[in-house]
Write an enzyme that holds these catalytic residues in place. Structure first.
Site: not given
Ligand code: GDP
Length: 139
Positions: A117, A114, A51, A11, A128
């Site tokens: 991805h 973080n 997304y 990222k 994807e």
């Molecule tokens: P992943 O599969 O571990 O990447 O997590 P998710 O699919 O739940 O979320 C996609 C991305 O959205 C994450 O990798 C983070 O960059 C972001 N994200 C997820 N949860 C949160 C949150 O609670 N707050 C914020 N600001 N970003 C989030």
């Protein structure tokens, strides 16, 4: 075990911080083959398309702004059990909860910024990979 393909994105936070080499080294050492790669600078619209599944989440606006904030490195990774293994090597979404030695524990700043991805299932991997590499073989 079947050979699978999955999609990863280093990222914009990790690219800007200079962690690309370290992250690729971890993936390569873990047996992932780099089947395809692209350096991208996503537009806001492209980030929203990628997304789309998260469009009703409260962090959608912030996430898509972040993902379109600078260059990101996209790779198709190939390995036995690639989808599940990548998720292990990445660590939990929130780096505060990520296991020691995982990419997010090492390089993520917070739950949004973080570092990496990874596709979370076969269907999302197919979507994807097709999003960034239209026409590529899925395996
Ligand atoms: P992943 O599969 O571990 O990447 O997590 P998710 O699919 O739940 O979320 C996609 C991305 O959205 C994450 O990798 C983070 O960059 C972001 N994200 C997820 N949860 C949160 C949150 O609670 N707050 C914020 N600001 N970003 C989030």
């Amino acid at each position: 075990m079947t050979i699978e393909r999955t999609l990863t994105i280093i990222k914009p936070d990790a690219v800007a911080a200079g962690h690309v080499g370290d992250i690729l080294k971890i993936l390569e050492s873990d047996g992932f083959w780099f089947a395809a790669t692209r350096l991208v600078s996503l537009t806001k619209k492209e980030a929203e398309g990628f997304y789309a599944v998260h469009r009703s989440r409260p962090f959608f606006e912030s996430l898509t702004t972040f993902m379109s904030s600078g260059p990101a490195l996209v790779l198709v990774l190939e390995r036995e059990n690639a989808i599940a293994r990548l998720r292990e090597v990445m660590g939990a979404t929130n780096p505060a909860q990520a296991a020691p030695g995982t990419i997010r524990k090492l390089f993520a700043s917070n739950i949004e910024h973080n570092a990496i991805h990874g596709s979370d299932a076969r269907e999302t991997a197919a979507f994807e990979i097709g999003f960034f590499f239209p026409g590529i073989k899925l395996l």
